[in-house]
Write an enzyme that holds these catalytic residues in place. Structure first.
Site, short mmCIF file in Angstrom:
data_model
loop_
_atom_site.label_atom_id
_atom_site.label_comp_id
_atom_site.label_asym_id
_atom_site.label_seq_id
_atom_site.Cartn_x
_atom_site.Cartn_y
_atom_site.Cartn_z
N ARG A 29 57.70 78.28 131.69
CA ARG A 29 56.98 77.03 131.49
C ARG A 29 56.52 76.46 132.82
O ARG A 29 57.27 76.46 133.80
CB ARG A 29 57.87 76.01 130.77
CG ARG A 29 58.25 76.44 129.39
CD ARG A 29 58.99 75.35 128.63
NE ARG A 29 59.70 75.94 127.52
CZ ARG A 29 59.14 76.36 126.38
NH1 ARG A 29 57.84 76.19 126.20
NH2 ARG A 29 59.86 76.91 125.44
N ASP A 30 55.28 75.98 132.82
CA ASP A 30 54.74 75.32 134.01
C ASP A 30 55.54 74.05 134.27
O ASP A 30 55.88 73.31 133.36
CB ASP A 30 53.26 74.99 133.78
CG ASP A 30 52.53 74.70 135.07
OD1 ASP A 30 51.65 75.50 135.46
OD2 ASP A 30 52.84 73.65 135.71
N ASN A 87 42.87 80.86 137.38
CA ASN A 87 42.11 80.25 138.47
C ASN A 87 42.04 81.20 139.65
O ASN A 87 43.00 81.94 139.92
CB ASN A 87 42.77 78.94 138.89
CG ASN A 87 42.79 77.91 137.77
OD1 ASN A 87 41.83 77.80 137.02
ND2 ASN A 87 43.89 77.18 137.65
N VAL A 96 48.73 78.54 143.63
CA VAL A 96 49.78 79.53 143.89
C VAL A 96 49.11 80.89 144.00
O VAL A 96 48.46 81.35 143.04
CB VAL A 96 50.85 79.53 142.78
CG1 VAL A 96 51.87 80.64 143.04
CG2 VAL A 96 51.55 78.17 142.70
N HIS A 100 48.30 84.64 138.02
CA HIS A 100 49.01 84.17 136.82
C HIS A 100 48.00 83.69 135.81
O HIS A 100 46.93 83.17 136.16
CB HIS A 100 49.98 83.05 137.18
CG HIS A 100 49.37 81.95 137.99
ND1 HIS A 100 49.17 82.06 139.35
CD2 HIS A 100 48.89 80.74 137.63
CE1 HIS A 100 48.61 80.96 139.80
NE2 HIS A 100 48.41 80.14 138.77
N HIS A 102 47.42 81.15 132.70
CA HIS A 102 47.92 79.95 132.03
C HIS A 102 47.68 80.09 130.53
O HIS A 102 46.56 80.39 130.10
CB HIS A 102 47.15 78.71 132.49
CG HIS A 102 47.29 78.35 133.93
ND1 HIS A 102 48.07 77.30 134.37
CD2 HIS A 102 46.73 78.88 135.05
CE1 HIS A 102 47.99 77.19 135.68
NE2 HIS A 102 47.17 78.14 136.11
P1 5GP Z 1 47.15 77.41 139.76
O1 5GP Z 1 46.74 76.03 140.21
O2 5GP Z 1 47.46 78.29 140.96
O3 5GP Z 1 46.22 78.05 138.80
O4 5GP Z 1 48.48 77.21 138.94
C1 5GP Z 1 49.73 77.11 139.54
C2 5GP Z 1 50.63 76.46 138.54
O5 5GP Z 1 51.97 76.72 138.92
C3 5GP Z 1 50.46 74.94 138.45
O6 5GP Z 1 50.10 74.57 137.12
C4 5GP Z 1 51.83 74.41 138.86
O7 5GP Z 1 52.22 73.28 138.11
C5 5GP Z 1 52.74 75.60 138.63
N1 5GP Z 1 53.87 75.67 139.52
C6 5GP Z 1 53.84 75.60 140.87
N2 5GP Z 1 55.08 75.75 141.37
C7 5GP Z 1 55.90 75.93 140.31
C8 5GP Z 1 57.32 76.13 140.21
O8 5GP Z 1 58.05 76.19 141.20
N3 5GP Z 1 57.81 76.27 138.96
C9 5GP Z 1 57.01 76.23 137.84
N4 5GP Z 1 57.60 76.39 136.66
N5 5GP Z 1 55.68 76.03 137.90
C10 5GP Z 1 55.14 75.89 139.13
#
Ligand code: 5GP
Length: 114
Positions: A29-30, A87, A96, A100, A102
């Protein structure tokens, strides 16, 4: 290159609410959910961005999508529907740098996704 935050989750160095794992990927989970259901599907082999995935790894990308689809089905979310997002880099909103997917759902999704 130093380990990504998601590699730390894979290695159990930091906690996460893991909902699925196999030899190829992990799903958790995010921490900042943008929908009632917001799960990240992360390959264990790290590629920083989608741009870095070689065409020989097309199966990996399909595996991520099907794992997310299967999870949506398993929690009864598939018929109502859901959204899959990956993304890429700054303009795509990537924060990140470990690819990944979503999975978002559990309610009607309007507008964009941050
Ligand atoms: P991005 O912005 O790279 O597409 O998505 C990264 C996602 O990773 C974000 O929605 C953020 O909330 C989630 N995220 C970042 N760090 C962590 C973490 O340490 N644990 C979890 N569960 N989610 C994370």
């Amino acid at each position: 290159m130093s380990g990504s935050i998601f590699e730390k989750i894979i290695q159990r160095e930091i906690p996460a609410d893991i909902v699925f794992e196999d030899e190829t990927l992990i799903a958790f989970r995010d921490r900042s959910p943008q929908a009632p259901v917001h799960v990240l599907f992360v390959p264990k082999h790290r590629y920083d961005t989608l741009n870095d995935v070689p065409s020989t790894e097309a199966e990996l990308l399909g595996t991520l999508m099907l794992a997310a689809r299967n999870y949506a089905q398993s929690i009864g979310m598939a018929e109502d529907g859901y959204r899959l997002v990956m993304n890429c880099n700054r303009n795509g909103g990537q924060t990140v740098y470990h690819i990944h997917l979503h999975l978002l759902g559990g309610a009607p999704l309007t507008g964009g996704f941050a």
